[in-house]
Design a protein around this motif. Structure first.
Motif, mmCIF file in Angstrom:
data_model
loop_
_atom_site.group_PDB
_atom_site.id
_atom_site.type_symbol
_atom_site.label_atom_id
_atom_site.label_comp_id
_atom_site.label_asym_id
_atom_site.label_seq_id
_atom_site.Cartn_x
_atom_site.Cartn_y
_atom_site.Cartn_z
ATOM 1 N N ALA A 113 11.710 -6.948 8.088
ATOM 2 C CA ALA A 113 10.694 -7.904 8.552
ATOM 3 C C ALA A 113 10.369 -7.715 10.028
ATOM 4 N N ALA A 171 6.142 -6.597 11.127
ATOM 5 C CA ALA A 171 5.560 -6.731 9.792
ATOM 6 C C ALA A 171 5.475 -8.192 9.358
ATOM 7 N N ALA A 172 6.566 -8.932 9.472
ATOM 8 C CA ALA A 172 6.572 -10.331 9.020
ATOM 9 C C ALA A 172 5.605 -11.187 9.831
ATOM 10 N N VAL A 221 1.964 -10.551 8.753
ATOM 11 C CA VAL A 221 1.658 -11.214 7.480
ATOM 12 C C VAL A 221 1.498 -12.714 7.694
ATOM 13 N N TRP A 279 -3.986 -13.060 -1.184
ATOM 14 C CA TRP A 279 -2.930 -12.542 -2.053
ATOM 15 C C TRP A 279 -3.482 -12.321 -3.456
ATOM 16 N N TRP A 283 0.539 -9.828 -4.067
ATOM 17 C CA TRP A 283 0.502 -8.688 -3.156
ATOM 18 C C TRP A 283 -0.548 -8.905 -2.078
ATOM 19 N N THR A 287 2.728 -5.930 1.134
ATOM 20 C CA THR A 287 3.665 -7.050 1.139
ATOM 21 C C THR A 287 3.677 -7.688 -0.242
ATOM 22 N N ARG A 288 4.898 -7.971 -0.720
ATOM 23 C CA ARG A 288 5.080 -8.538 -2.050
ATOM 24 C C ARG A 288 5.822 -9.866 -1.921
ATOM 25 N N ARG A 289 5.395 -10.839 -2.717
ATOM 26 C CA ARG A 289 6.115 -12.117 -2.762
ATOM 27 C C ARG A 289 6.094 -12.642 -4.188
ATOM 28 N N ARG A 328 9.511 -12.525 1.223
ATOM 29 C CA ARG A 328 8.597 -11.381 1.099
ATOM 30 C C ARG A 328 9.329 -10.071 1.316
ATOM 31 N N ASP A 329 8.810 -9.022 0.698
ATOM 32 C CA ASP A 329 9.257 -7.655 0.942
ATOM 33 C C ASP A 329 8.063 -6.890 1.486
ATOM 34 N N CYS A 330 8.291 -6.090 2.516
ATOM 35 C CA CYS A 330 7.211 -5.312 3.125
ATOM 36 C C CYS A 330 7.484 -3.826 2.962
#
Length: 120
Positions: free
Chosen positions: A7, A20-21, A24, A33, A50, A73-75, A83-85
């Motif tokens: 992140a 990144a975080a 977003v 999204w 996404w 980015t995925r949540r 979230r994953d980036c």
């Protein structure tokens, strides 16, 4: 090519949005999204939201139009705060539906290993 990033990974040279975080959090609106499947899974429904944006690559000279750098980015819809980036490099015209396939494939490999360990 894609890779998962932390992140706090620096993705832009700008203060306030460099990680990144933070990027977003400050830029992605709820309507930005897109809900798409993350690929087939045996462990859960695998529907994710996404957010995909092209971001400048500091190592690529301006005007080089062959490849673009993407932040993917995925949540989970039920927990949007987690979230994953991923950083990705690919053709500039890559559609979102194609961009999300590789992070989803990574998960399928991890699940296959886990399932194999459970049956061994």
């Amino acid at each position: 090519m894609r890779r998962m990033v932390q992140a706090n990974q620096t993705v832009l040279p700008r203060p306030g949005r460099r990680h990144a975080a933070r990027l977003v959090e400050r830029v992605a609106q709820d309507e930005d999204w897109v809900q798409l499947p993350a690929g087939p899974s045996q462990l859960d429904s695998r529907r994710r939201q996404w957010w995909v944006r092209r971001i400048p690559d500091p190592d690529t000279p301006a005007g080089d139009e062959a490849w673009a750098r993407w932040l993917i980015t995925r949540r989970r819809p039920e927990d949007p705060s987690e979230r994953d980036c991923y950083l990705a490099w690919g053709p500039q015209q890559t559609p979102v539906e194609q961009s999300v396939l590789v992070p989803g494939a990574r998960r399928r490999v991890e699940e296959a290993i886990r399932l194999a360990q459970q049956t061994a």
